[in-house]
Scaffold this active site. Structure first.
Site, PDB file in Angstrom:
ATOM      1  N   ALA A 181       0.675  -1.236   0.009  1.00 16.74           N
ATOM      2  CA  ALA A 181      -0.080   0.024   0.109  1.00 16.74           C
ATOM      3  C   ALA A 181       1.023   1.180  -0.267  1.00 16.74           C
ATOM      4  CB  ALA A 181      -0.879   0.128   1.262  1.00 16.74           C
ATOM      5  N   PRO A 182       0.422   2.468  -0.664  1.00 20.04           N
ATOM      6  CA  PRO A 182      -0.870   2.671  -1.664  1.00 20.04           C
ATOM      7  C   PRO A 182      -0.830   2.193  -2.806  1.00 20.04           C
ATOM      8  CG  PRO A 182       0.604   4.603  -1.417  1.00 20.04           C
ATOM      9  CD  PRO A 182       1.216   3.443  -0.412  1.00 20.04           C
ATOM     10  N   GLY A 183       0.054   1.293  -3.325  1.00 23.89           N
ATOM     11  CA  GLY A 183       0.178   0.635  -4.633  1.00 23.89           C
ATOM     12  C   GLY A 183       0.888   1.221  -5.777  1.00 23.89           C
ATOM     13  N   ASN A 184       1.599   2.318  -5.360  1.00 24.44           N
ATOM     14  CA  ASN A 184       2.394   3.170  -6.503  1.00 24.44           C
ATOM     15  C   ASN A 184       3.358   1.933  -7.342  1.00 24.44           C
ATOM     16  OD1 ASN A 184       1.819   5.804  -6.410  1.00 24.44           O
ATOM     17  ND2 ASN A 184       2.728   5.474  -4.273  1.00 24.44           N
ATOM     18  N   LYS A 185       3.965   1.103  -6.531  1.00 19.53           N
ATOM     19  CA  LYS A 185       4.710  -0.077  -7.286  1.00 19.53           C
ATOM     20  C   LYS A 185       4.133  -1.200  -7.535  1.00 19.53           C
ATOM     21  CE  LYS A 185       8.600   2.001  -4.650  1.00 19.53           C
ATOM     22  NZ  LYS A 185       7.856   2.718  -3.708  1.00 19.53           N
ATOM     23  N   GLU A 220      -0.278  -6.467   2.281  1.00 15.51           N
ATOM     24  CA  GLU A 220      -0.542  -5.270   2.995  1.00 15.51           C
ATOM     25  C   GLU A 220      -0.858  -5.740   4.422  1.00 15.51           C
ATOM     26  OE1 GLU A 220       0.627  -1.989   2.794  1.00 15.51           O
ATOM     27  OE2 GLU A 220      -0.214  -2.369   4.648  1.00 15.51           O
ATOM     28  N   ASP A 254       0.388  -9.866   7.084  1.00 13.02           N
ATOM     29  CA  ASP A 254       1.928  -9.795   7.224  1.00 13.02           C
ATOM     30  C   ASP A 254       2.467 -10.565   6.590  1.00 13.02           C
ATOM     31  OD1 ASP A 254       4.323  -9.582   8.430  1.00 13.02           O
ATOM     32  OD2 ASP A 254       3.506  -9.413  10.513  1.00 13.02           O
ATOM     33  N   ASP A 273       9.592  -3.160  -0.389  1.00 10.92           N
ATOM     34  CA  ASP A 273       9.529  -1.695  -0.068  1.00 10.92           C
ATOM     35  C   ASP A 273       8.791  -1.235   1.244  1.00 10.92           C
ATOM     36  OD1 ASP A 273      10.014   0.788  -1.249  1.00 10.92           O
ATOM     37  OD2 ASP A 273       7.778   0.999  -1.533  1.00 10.92           O
ATOM     38  N   CYS A 312      12.598   4.936   1.180  1.00 13.46           N
ATOM     39  CA  CYS A 312      12.867   6.149   0.826  1.00 13.46           C
ATOM     40  C   CYS A 312      13.498   6.750   2.033  1.00 13.46           C
ATOM     41  CB  CYS A 312      11.731   6.946   0.728  1.00 13.46           C
ATOM     42  SG  CYS A 312      10.154   6.436   1.630  1.00 13.46           S
TER      43      CYS A 312
HETATM   44  N1  SAM Z   1       5.286   0.025  -1.744  1.00 14.42           N
HETATM   45  C1  SAM Z   1       4.398   1.114  -1.684  1.00 14.42           C
HETATM   46  C2  SAM Z   1       4.241   2.026  -2.677  1.00 14.42           C
HETATM   47  O1  SAM Z   1       4.773   2.248  -3.595  1.00 14.42           O
HETATM   48  O2  SAM Z   1       3.131   2.678  -3.051  1.00 14.42           O
HETATM   49  C3  SAM Z   1       4.722   1.809  -0.490  1.00 14.42           C
HETATM   50  C4  SAM Z   1       5.077   1.006   0.575  1.00 14.42           C
HETATM   51  S1  SAM Z   1       5.251   1.749   2.202  1.00 14.42           S
HETATM   52  C5  SAM Z   1       6.651   2.320   2.023  1.00 14.42           C
HETATM   53  C6  SAM Z   1       5.536   0.466   3.327  1.00 14.42           C
HETATM   54  C7  SAM Z   1       4.017  -0.299   3.536  1.00 14.42           C
HETATM   55  O3  SAM Z   1       4.418  -1.753   4.208  1.00 14.42           O
HETATM   56  C8  SAM Z   1       3.103   0.153   4.690  1.00 14.42           C
HETATM   57  O4  SAM Z   1       1.765   0.408   3.904  1.00 14.42           O
HETATM   58  C9  SAM Z   1       2.892  -0.662   5.675  1.00 14.42           C
HETATM   59  O5  SAM Z   1       1.697  -0.705   6.207  1.00 14.42           O
HETATM   60  C10 SAM Z   1       3.428  -2.014   5.147  1.00 14.42           C
HETATM   61  N2  SAM Z   1       3.930  -2.997   5.955  1.00 14.42           N
HETATM   62  C11 SAM Z   1       4.741  -2.892   6.906  1.00 14.42           C
HETATM   63  N3  SAM Z   1       5.017  -4.094   7.525  1.00 14.42           N
HETATM   64  C12 SAM Z   1       4.418  -5.036   6.763  1.00 14.42           C
HETATM   65  C13 SAM Z   1       4.555  -6.347   6.746  1.00 14.42           C
HETATM   66  N4  SAM Z   1       5.147  -6.956   7.696  1.00 14.42           N
HETATM   67  N5  SAM Z   1       3.813  -7.327   5.907  1.00 14.42           N
HETATM   68  C14 SAM Z   1       3.340  -6.424   5.084  1.00 14.42           C
HETATM   69  N6  SAM Z   1       3.009  -5.060   4.842  1.00 14.42           N
HETATM   70  C15 SAM Z   1       3.635  -4.412   5.698  1.00 14.42           C
END
Ligand code: SAM
Length: 373
Positions: A112-116, A145, A174, A194, A299
């Site tokens: 999330a939010p899903g750019n990649k 997510e 998770d 990411d 980032c």
């Molecule tokens: N890749 C996304 C994009 O480009 O839009 C941005 C990702 S953001 C940096 C990190 C995300 O990882 C957050 O939405 C967070 O809730 C999720 N997250 C954190 N720990 C996680 C886990 N153990 N398993 C799955 N998702 C997790």
């Protein structure tokens, strides 16, 4: 001093449109200039009054830079998911992961939010990795997510971008708890990691509704966390950007709240907690039986979340057992060959192979990108 220049980056979503079509519609009448420096040099003007110029990025396909103040979000193309606001550096991971037929399924582990996720989807559909003909082997994206609310945002973005037919969203899942040996994941050959990070590379601006913001898992420094008033946060952003290169103990959260760490020691503790999670994620990805390639990105500007995590992952038992090694993909994948910034050699403890395998983006080097690893 002063605020580093930054354009507005717009990714053309090839699931819905093409660059040529956008040049004829949303950007009709825009002058195409050769470089992003030309775009950044243009007077910004008030919102909606920016000069009508754009450049086509030379490193990432289907990426356009326009001056800040260009009103993209009001366009039909933006509303329909044909245009996506995504910083150039945040386009590196999916492009470098470079999904191919032999990679099978792809996992986006922190989606999330899903750019990649949507970027991966557009690349995979362009390459016919998910043909519509019945009976064909179809590559899919597994998007994980953990946060249920953010998973809803992910679902919305994936649908708007037209990526839903190729994407399975695992809401509230998770990734660390996913069994790599489960039947559903036997074809996962490529993984995009990411994870949540300090967000220290983000260009903080009120007028940039970019969705790529990190999330902070609860921990160490929660007691320092407080909601900013709008005024406070403006003040902080200004003082942050006036000290460009000096890392500040401020962390920006998903929802715009900031965590102010009261000391350098707090910052260290915070980074260590994040790095522990980031490393666990990488090691878990290593365990997928069909996995052949992984991108790891943040980032963050801190070596502790970046080069150090990579070094520790490569030194792990599972990496050695399974033969994971680092490749200089930045030297091999299309337009990325022209991108000059690599990992920090000191942060890599002098290991030039690892430094070469890392790609960095610095927000203050005149290329108009955010801080990214
Ligand atoms: N890749 C996304 C994009 O480009 O839009 C941005 C990702 S953001 C940096 C990190 C995300 O990882 C957050 O939405 C967070 O809730 C999720 N997250 C954190 N720990 C996680 C886990 N153990 N398993 C799955 N998702 C997790």
């Amino acid at each position: 001093g002063g605020r580093p220049a930054h354009p507005r980056w717009v990714r053309v979503n090839t699931l819905k449109t093409t660059v040529d079509e956008q040049l004829e519609t949303t950007f009709r009448g825009y002058e195409v200039v050769p470089t992003v420096q030309d775009v950044m040099a243009a007077p910004q003007g008030a919102a909606g009054n920016a000069e009508k110029i754009l450049c086509l990025d030379g490193n990432i396909p289907n990426l356009i830079a326009v001056p800040l103040g260009t009103e993209v979000t009001k366009s039909e193309a933006y509303k329909s998911g044909a245009l996506i606001l995504q910083d150039k550096a945040s386009c590196f991971p999916a492009y470098l992961l470079d999904p191919q037929p032999e990679d099978g399924d792809v996992a986006d582990t922190c989606a999330a939010p899903g750019n990649k996720t949507t970027h991966l989807a557009s690349i995979m559909v362009e390459r016919c990795l998910n043909p519509t003909k019945a009976g064909d082997k179809k590559s899919r994206i597994h998007a994980f997510e953990k946060d249920k609310n953010r998973a809803k945002t992910l679902e919305r973005m994936v649908k708007t971008a037209g990526s839903d037919r190729i994407t399975t969203i695992h809401q509230g899942q998770d990734f660390l708890k996913v069994d790599p040996r489960a039947a559903a994941y036997q074809r996962v050959g490529a993984l995009l990691l990411d994870p949540s990070c300090s967000g220290s590379g983000i260009v903080g601006r009120d007028d940039m509704p970019e969705l790529h913001l990190p999330e902070l898992p609860s921990s160490a420094t929660n007691n320092h966390k407080k909601k900013d008033t709008k005024k406070d946060s403006k003040k902080r952003k200004r003082s942050e950007t006036s000290e460009e290169s000096k890392p500040l103990p401020v962390i920006v959260d998903d929802d715009g709240t900031t965590t102010t760490l009261s000391s350098e020691k707090d910052l260290k503790t915070r980074i260590e907690a994040l790095a522990t999670f980031q490393l666990a994620l990488l090691l878990h990805a290593f365990a997928f039986p069909a996995a052949r390639k992984i991108t790891y990105s943040t980032c963050s500007i801190y070596a502790g979340e970046n080069e150090h995590v990579v070094l520790r992952a490569l030194a792990s038992k599972i990496a050695k057992q399974r033969g994971w090694r680092i490749l200089a993909r930045g030297r091999q994948v299309g337009g990325m060959r022209e991108w000059p910034v690599r990992g920090d050699i000191d942060a890599c403890e002098g290991d030039s192979e690892v430094a070469e395998g890392c790609v960095r983006a610095n927000r203050d080097d005149g290329k108009g990108v955010m801080g990214f690893f």
